[in-house]
Design an enzyme around this catalytic site. Structure first.
Site, PDB file in Angstrom:
ATOM      1  N   ASP A 125       1.215  -7.181  -3.054  1.00 27.82           N
ATOM      2  CA  ASP A 125       0.330  -6.795  -1.944  1.00 27.82           C
ATOM      3  C   ASP A 125      -1.091  -6.550  -2.462  1.00 27.82           C
ATOM      4  OD1 ASP A 125       0.866  -4.409  -3.233  1.00 27.82           O
ATOM      5  OD2 ASP A 125       1.351  -3.280  -1.415  1.00 27.82           O
ATOM      6  N   SER A 126      -1.275  -6.688  -3.785  1.00 24.89           N
ATOM      7  CA  SER A 126      -2.630  -6.678  -4.357  1.00 24.89           C
ATOM      8  C   SER A 126      -3.468  -7.801  -3.761  1.00 24.89           C
ATOM      9  CB  SER A 126      -2.566  -6.812  -5.886  1.00 24.89           C
ATOM     10  OG  SER A 126      -1.762  -7.913  -6.264  1.00 24.89           O
ATOM     11  N   GLU A 150       7.989   0.154  -3.634  1.00 26.59           N
ATOM     12  CA  GLU A 150       7.455   1.170  -4.531  1.00 26.59           C
ATOM     13  C   GLU A 150       8.176   2.497  -4.337  1.00 26.59           C
ATOM     14  OE1 GLU A 150       3.189   1.647  -4.277  1.00 26.59           O
ATOM     15  OE2 GLU A 150       2.824  -0.489  -4.612  1.00 26.59           O
ATOM     16  N   GLU A 158       4.398   0.876 -13.737  1.00 25.14           N
ATOM     17  CA  GLU A 158       2.935   0.678 -13.753  1.00 25.14           C
ATOM     18  C   GLU A 158       2.210   1.943 -14.178  1.00 25.14           C
ATOM     19  OE1 GLU A 158       1.276  -0.937 -10.132  1.00 25.14           O
ATOM     20  OE2 GLU A 158      -0.775  -0.782 -10.915  1.00 25.14           O
TER      21      GLU A 158
HETATM   22  O1  KIV Z   1       0.795  -5.821  -5.837  1.00 26.31           O
HETATM   23  C1  KIV Z   1       0.882  -6.099  -7.032  1.00 26.31           C
HETATM   24  O2  KIV Z   1       0.240  -7.028  -7.539  1.00 26.31           O
HETATM   25  C2  KIV Z   1       1.787  -5.305  -7.849  1.00 26.31           C
HETATM   26  C3  KIV Z   1       1.569  -5.344  -9.325  1.00 26.31           C
HETATM   27  C4  KIV Z   1       0.463  -4.424  -9.664  1.00 26.31           C
HETATM   28  C5  KIV Z   1       2.810  -5.032 -10.057  1.00 26.31           C
HETATM   29  O3  KIV Z   1       2.592  -4.591  -7.342  1.00 26.31           O
END
Ligand code: KIV
Length: 243
Positions: free
Chosen positions: A24-25, A94, A161
Site C-alpha cells: 500500500d506504499s 499489519e 519492519e
Molecule cells: O506497503 C509496503 O510497501 C510495505 C513494505 C514497507 C513492507 O508494506
C-alpha cells in the site's frame, strides 16, 4: 522480495525477485499521498492485477489497506475480493498479537496470510510518526510474542519492519516461518525494499535503511530534459526516427 505496483516494473523484477509485494506504499509513491492510510481496496485490486499480469510466474502478495481488516467479517470480505478479482497468492495485514484472530479467521477460510510486525506504516497517525521498534527489552519481548502469535494463527511468512537488527534476529529465531526484514538488519531470512526507494526514484524522503542501487530520479530528469531540449532545437526526431 521487492514491491511492485504495475506490469511494467513487475516484468522487469520477475527474473530476480522470489516474491512481489503490491504494497500500500503505492499510495505514497504512485498516488502522491503523504501516507498509506487512504489506500482503497479498488486501488489494491487494480495494481495487483497489473503486477500479476506483468509477472505471471512470481508469487504475489496483496497488501490489505488500512481499515479493510478492522474486524473478522470485513477482513474476510475484502480478502475474498482479492482472491476473486485478482490472481494474487496471498494477502498481508499489519499487526501483532492483537491481529492474530484476524489472521486465523482468514487462514481458516482458505486465505494465505503474510503478517507484518514492528514499525507499522498504517499506525503512523496513531503513533505520531514512524517509530523504530525493539529499543527496549520490553519491546523486544513484545515483538517475539507478536511473531509467535501471528505464526500460531497460521501466517506462513512475516514481514518485520523498522526494528533494531539484533532484536529482529531474535524474532526470526523465535519462529519457524520465514521472516522478511525491511530496516531490520541482516539476521532475518530475507529482505524487502520498496522499489521506488531502492531505484532512487522517490525523492521526498529516503529512510536510513534504504540502499539506492541507482539514482533513478536524476536519470529520469536528465533524460526528459534532454528530450525536451532536442524537441525544442528540432534535433529530435532526426532521420533515424521517421517513417
Ligand atoms: O506497503 C509496503 O510497501 C510495505 C513494505 C514497507 C513492507 O508494506
Amino acid at each position: 522480495m521487492i514491491t511492485a505496483y504495475d506490469a511494467l516494473f513487475a516484468r522487469l523484477f520477475e527474473q530476480s525477485a522470489d516474491i512481489l509485494l503490491v504494497g500500500d506504499s503505492l499510495n505514497m509513491s504512485f498516488a502522491g499521498k503523504n501516507d498509506t492510510l487512504s489506500t482503497s481496496m479498488d486501488q489494491m485490486i487494480y495494481h495487483t492485477n497489473a503486477v500479476c499480469k506483468g509477472a505471471p510466474n512470481t508469487f504475489v502478495i496483496c497488501d490489505m489497506p488500512f481499515g479493510s481488516y478492522r474486524d473478522e467479517a470485513t477482513a474476510l470480505t475484502n480478502s475474498l475480493r482479492v482472491y476473486q478479482e485478482t490472481p494474487a497468492d496471498c494477502v498481508k495485514i499489519e499487526g501483532g498479537a492483537s491481529k492474530a484472530h484476524l489472521v486465523k479467521h482468514l487462514v481458516d477460510n482458505g486465505i494465505a496470510v503474510c503478517g507484518h510486525i514492528g514499525l507499522l506504516p498504517q499506525s503512523v497517525r496513531a503513533e505520531g510518526g514512524y517509530k523504530v521498534k525493539g529499543k527496549t527489552e520490553h519491546e523486544a519481548l513484545a515483538l517475539i510474542s507478536d511473531a509467535q502469535a501471528i505464526q500460531n494463527a497460521g501466517a506462513f511468512i512475516l514481514v518485520i519492519e523498522g526494528v533494531k537488527a539484533d532484536v529482529a534476529s531474535r524474532v526470526a529465531q523465535s519462529v519457524s516461518i520465514p521472516v522478511i526484514g525491511i530496516g531490520a538488519g541482516n539476521g532475518v531470512d530475507g529482505q524487502v525494499l520498496v522499489f521506488s526507494d531502492m531505484l532512487g526514484l522517490y525523492e521526498p524522503f529516503v529512510p536510513k535503511f534504504v540502499k539506492q542501487y541507482m539514482n533513478g530520479a536524476k536519470m529520469v530528469k536528465e533524460s526528459v530534459k534532454c528530450y525536451a531540449k532536442e524537441v525544442q532545437s528540432k534535433t529530435f526526431p532526426d532521420e533515424n526516427y521517421v517513417y
